[in-house]
Design a protein around this motif. Structure first.
Motif, mmCIF file in Angstrom:
data_model
loop_
_atom_site.group_PDB
_atom_site.id
_atom_site.type_symbol
_atom_site.label_atom_id
_atom_site.label_comp_id
_atom_site.label_asym_id
_atom_site.label_seq_id
_atom_site.Cartn_x
_atom_site.Cartn_y
_atom_site.Cartn_z
ATOM 1 N N GLN A 84 0.807 -1.214 0.000
ATOM 2 C CA GLN A 84 0.000 0.000 0.000
ATOM 3 C C GLN A 84 0.847 1.274 0.000
ATOM 4 O O GLN A 84 0.443 2.289 -0.573
ATOM 5 C CB GLN A 84 -0.958 -0.007 1.185
ATOM 6 N N ARG A 85 2.000 1.241 0.625
ATOM 7 C CA ARG A 85 2.869 2.426 0.587
ATOM 8 C C ARG A 85 3.385 2.689 -0.827
ATOM 9 O O ARG A 85 3.529 3.842 -1.241
ATOM 10 C CB ARG A 85 4.031 2.253 1.560
ATOM 11 N N THR A 86 3.653 1.616 -1.562
ATOM 12 C CA THR A 86 4.072 1.789 -2.956
ATOM 13 C C THR A 86 2.970 2.453 -3.765
ATOM 14 O O THR A 86 3.220 3.384 -4.550
ATOM 15 C CB THR A 86 4.435 0.428 -3.574
ATOM 16 N N ILE A 87 1.751 1.978 -3.588
ATOM 17 C CA ILE A 87 0.628 2.568 -4.311
ATOM 18 C C ILE A 87 0.370 3.995 -3.837
ATOM 19 O O ILE A 87 0.063 4.882 -4.642
ATOM 20 C CB ILE A 87 -0.628 1.690 -4.127
ATOM 21 N N HIS A 88 0.526 4.234 -2.550
ATOM 22 C CA HIS A 88 0.319 5.572 -1.997
ATOM 23 C C HIS A 88 1.255 6.584 -2.645
ATOM 24 O O HIS A 88 0.843 7.677 -3.047
ATOM 25 C CB HIS A 88 0.531 5.533 -0.480
ATOM 26 N N ARG A 89 2.507 6.216 -2.795
ATOM 27 C CA ARG A 89 3.466 7.113 -3.456
ATOM 28 C C ARG A 89 3.071 7.342 -4.911
ATOM 29 O O ARG A 89 3.189 8.452 -5.437
ATOM 30 C CB ARG A 89 4.882 6.526 -3.373
ATOM 31 N N HIS A 90 2.602 6.282 -5.556
ATOM 32 C CA HIS A 90 2.240 6.390 -6.967
ATOM 33 C C HIS A 90 1.063 7.336 -7.164
ATOM 34 O O HIS A 90 1.109 8.228 -8.032
ATOM 35 C CB HIS A 90 1.898 4.996 -7.516
ATOM 36 N N VAL A 91 0.002 7.157 -6.397
ATOM 37 C CA VAL A 91 -1.190 7.990 -6.618
ATOM 38 C C VAL A 91 -0.943 9.435 -6.206
ATOM 39 O O VAL A 91 -1.508 10.368 -6.793
ATOM 40 C CB VAL A 91 -2.433 7.411 -5.897
ATOM 41 N N ARG A 92 -0.110 9.661 -5.214
ATOM 42 C CA ARG A 92 0.176 11.045 -4.801
ATOM 43 C C ARG A 92 0.866 11.830 -5.907
ATOM 44 O O ARG A 92 0.632 13.028 -6.070
ATOM 45 C CB ARG A 92 1.047 11.059 -3.543
ATOM 46 N N THR A 93 1.712 11.164 -6.650
ATOM 47 C CA THR A 93 2.490 11.872 -7.669
ATOM 48 C C THR A 93 1.853 11.836 -9.057
ATOM 49 O O THR A 93 2.216 12.642 -9.917
ATOM 50 C CB THR A 93 3.912 11.281 -7.760
ATOM 51 N N HIS A 94 0.900 10.920 -9.292
ATOM 52 C CA HIS A 94 0.336 10.772 -10.632
ATOM 53 C C HIS A 94 -1.132 11.188 -10.743
ATOM 54 O O HIS A 94 -1.648 11.308 -11.861
ATOM 55 C CB HIS A 94 0.461 9.320 -11.112
ATOM 56 N N PHE A 95 -1.807 11.413 -9.622
ATOM 57 C CA PHE A 95 -3.223 11.768 -9.654
ATOM 58 C C PHE A 95 -3.484 12.919 -8.682
ATOM 59 O O PHE A 95 -2.851 13.006 -7.626
ATOM 60 C CB PHE A 95 -4.096 10.569 -9.253
ATOM 61 N N ARG A 96 -4.425 13.755 -9.035
ATOM 62 C CA ARG A 96 -4.837 14.818 -8.113
ATOM 63 C C ARG A 96 -5.781 14.297 -7.046
ATOM 64 O O ARG A 96 -6.004 14.953 -6.028
ATOM 65 C CB ARG A 96 -5.499 15.949 -8.899
ATOM 66 N N LEU A 97 -6.305 13.109 -7.263
ATOM 67 C CA LEU A 97 -7.267 12.538 -6.332
ATOM 68 C C LEU A 97 -7.208 11.024 -6.425
ATOM 69 O O LEU A 97 -7.160 10.470 -7.519
ATOM 70 C CB LEU A 97 -8.683 13.032 -6.674
ATOM 71 N N ALA A 98 -7.195 10.356 -5.278
ATOM 72 C CA ALA A 98 -7.306 8.900 -5.207
ATOM 73 C C ALA A 98 -8.297 8.564 -4.104
ATOM 74 O O ALA A 98 -8.303 9.208 -3.044
ATOM 75 C CB ALA A 98 -5.955 8.250 -4.930
ATOM 76 N N TYR A 99 -9.127 7.566 -4.361
ATOM 77 C CA TYR A 99 -10.118 7.192 -3.355
ATOM 78 C C TYR A 99 -10.366 5.698 -3.430
ATOM 79 O O TYR A 99 -10.017 5.029 -4.404
ATOM 80 C CB TYR A 99 -11.428 7.973 -3.560
ATOM 81 N N GLY A 100 -10.982 5.167 -2.372
ATOM 82 C CA GLY A 100 -11.257 3.738 -2.340
ATOM 83 C C GLY A 100 -12.281 3.407 -1.285
ATOM 84 O O GLY A 100 -12.673 4.254 -0.469
ATOM 85 N N PHE A 101 -12.713 2.127 -1.294
ATOM 86 C CA PHE A 101 -13.760 1.641 -0.396
ATOM 87 C C PHE A 101 -13.255 0.389 0.322
ATOM 88 O O PHE A 101 -13.744 -0.715 0.065
ATOM 89 C CB PHE A 101 -15.028 1.322 -1.182
ATOM 90 N N PRO A 102 -12.276 0.499 1.200
ATOM 91 C CA PRO A 102 -11.710 -0.693 1.836
ATOM 92 C C PRO A 102 -12.714 -1.371 2.756
ATOM 93 O O PRO A 102 -13.587 -0.717 3.343
ATOM 94 C CB PRO A 102 -10.522 -0.139 2.622
ATOM 95 N N ASN A 103 -12.586 -2.694 2.878
ATOM 96 C CA ASN A 103 -13.423 -3.383 3.853
ATOM 97 C C ASN A 103 -12.912 -3.099 5.258
ATOM 98 O O ASN A 103 -11.845 -2.503 5.448
ATOM 99 C CB ASN A 103 -13.484 -4.886 3.562
#
Length: 359
Positions: free
Chosen positions: A111-130
């Protein structure tokens, strides 16, 4: 006794087409997927009209064997109107780790890898975790913007009365009385609008949905794109599932004023999405839809929603009540979000339905 195996973990940002087999393999072992998982994967990550998604694979290397994929997470692309201007958002989902590797460190690494990716490549990231995954997202730095609450309204009272009344005849009689009274109330409530509006059932979308989108999207601070191309892909082309569209149109011109995408499951009709030209039009849509559904052999109608308060008011005013089973919505604002970041953290500025998920 032999020495314990040592494991090391890495995360691969994989080509979305090449990742299908290992990604789907993790799905099959750890997540419930409706229908053929390969079709679902291609629909969501490859054929999305907004653009191909991204696949992240968690690899495990032990000191006694080759590396293997033990976890996955995906990013789907969605377009949002932010104060009327389009932005591309990341929809995070399909987070799974094999049972033998469900310690904190592998999940955090993924998740930290994805967190870094979305912070730098998208203005917005969202999700619906269980519920079991919310803690991981919080620890990384995602913020919760609120719960997706399910609202439901009873259409057939007999089923619910059977749980409370001891004699078989009482639920039947009581159900007939209550159903008749609520149907009469609903008919009276919706009668004035039926002079100029009518509800039509549709199996596909047309250019009127683009016209509706163009006329209304600037009125909502944060709204996912709901033009015809998206609605057709999201609902009409979703593998293994069937949806219908209840369209509220002007009687004279047939101009689209509001719509609801519905799906029937286990005697309940779920409103998966709805949008209208105004609060009044959405209220009229709900009135006519509930009246139409009350004439069928169905137990209830429900919708999940997070966002603008007047939708909640419209639902409560029409007999919907909150139910258990809400899901958290988590958010990461991109590094270049700028002054819009505050608005993105305000749940009342959002407009989220099931259409904004991939389930």
């Amino acid at each position: 006794m032999g020495a314990a195996l040592r494991h090391s973990y890495t995360v691969e940002h994989a080509d979305v087409a090449a990742a299908e087999v290992p990604f789907v393999g993790i799905w099959g072992e750890n997540l419930q997927v409706k229908g053929d998982p390969h079709q679902q994967y291609r629909w969501h990550y490859v054929h999305n009209p907004t653009g191909a998604g991204s696949a992240f694979l968690l690899q495990c290397q032990s000191d006694q064997g080759p590396s293997q994929v033990v976890g996955c997470c995906g990013i789907g692309r969605r377009t949002f109107a932010l104060h009327g201007s389009p932005i591309t958002a990341a929809l995070m989902g399909d987070f799974a780790v094999d049972r033998g590797h469900r310690t904190v460190m592998p999940a955090l690494l993924l998740q930290r890898t994805i967190h870094r990716h979305v912070r730098t490549h998208f203005r917005l990231a969202y999700g619906f975790p269980n519920a079991s995954a919310v803690g991981v997202f919080r620890r990384i730095g995602y913020q919760e913007i609120g719960p997706m609450i399910r609202y439901a309204r009873v259409l057939r009272h007999r089923t619910y009365l059977q749980r409370m009344l001891p004699f078989p005849v009482l639920p039947w009689v009581g159900g007939v009385i209550l159903d008749g009274a609520t149907r009469a109330w609903q008919a009276a409530r919706s009668a004035p609008a039926r002079v100029s509006r009518q509800l039509l059932w549709m199996n596909d979308v047309d250019s009127r949905f683009d016209d509706l989108w163009e006329s209304v999207h600037r009125a909502y601070p944060i709204l996912g794109f709901r033009g015809a191309s998206f609605l057709r892909w999201r609902f009409m082309q979703k593998p293994g599932e069937r949806f219908a569209i209840a369209a509220l149109v002007e009687r004279d011109s047939q101009r689209l004023r509001a719509y609801a995408v519905v799906q029937e499951e286990d005697r309940t009709v779920h409103i998966r999405d709805l949008l209208g030209a105004s609060e009044q039009e959405i209220g009229t849509l709900i009135d006519q839809l509930v009246l139409r559904l009350s004439g069928k052999d169905l137990d209830a109608v429900s919708i999940r929603f997070l966002g603008t308060p007047w939708i909640r008011r419209a639902l409560l005013d029409r007999g919907f009540v909150p139910r258990q089973g809400s899901r958290s919505v988590i958010l990461q604002v991109g590094d270049e979000a700028g002054p819009e970041a505050a608005a993105l953290h305000d749940p009342q500025r959002w407009y989220l339905t099931d259409a904004d998920e991939d389930v």
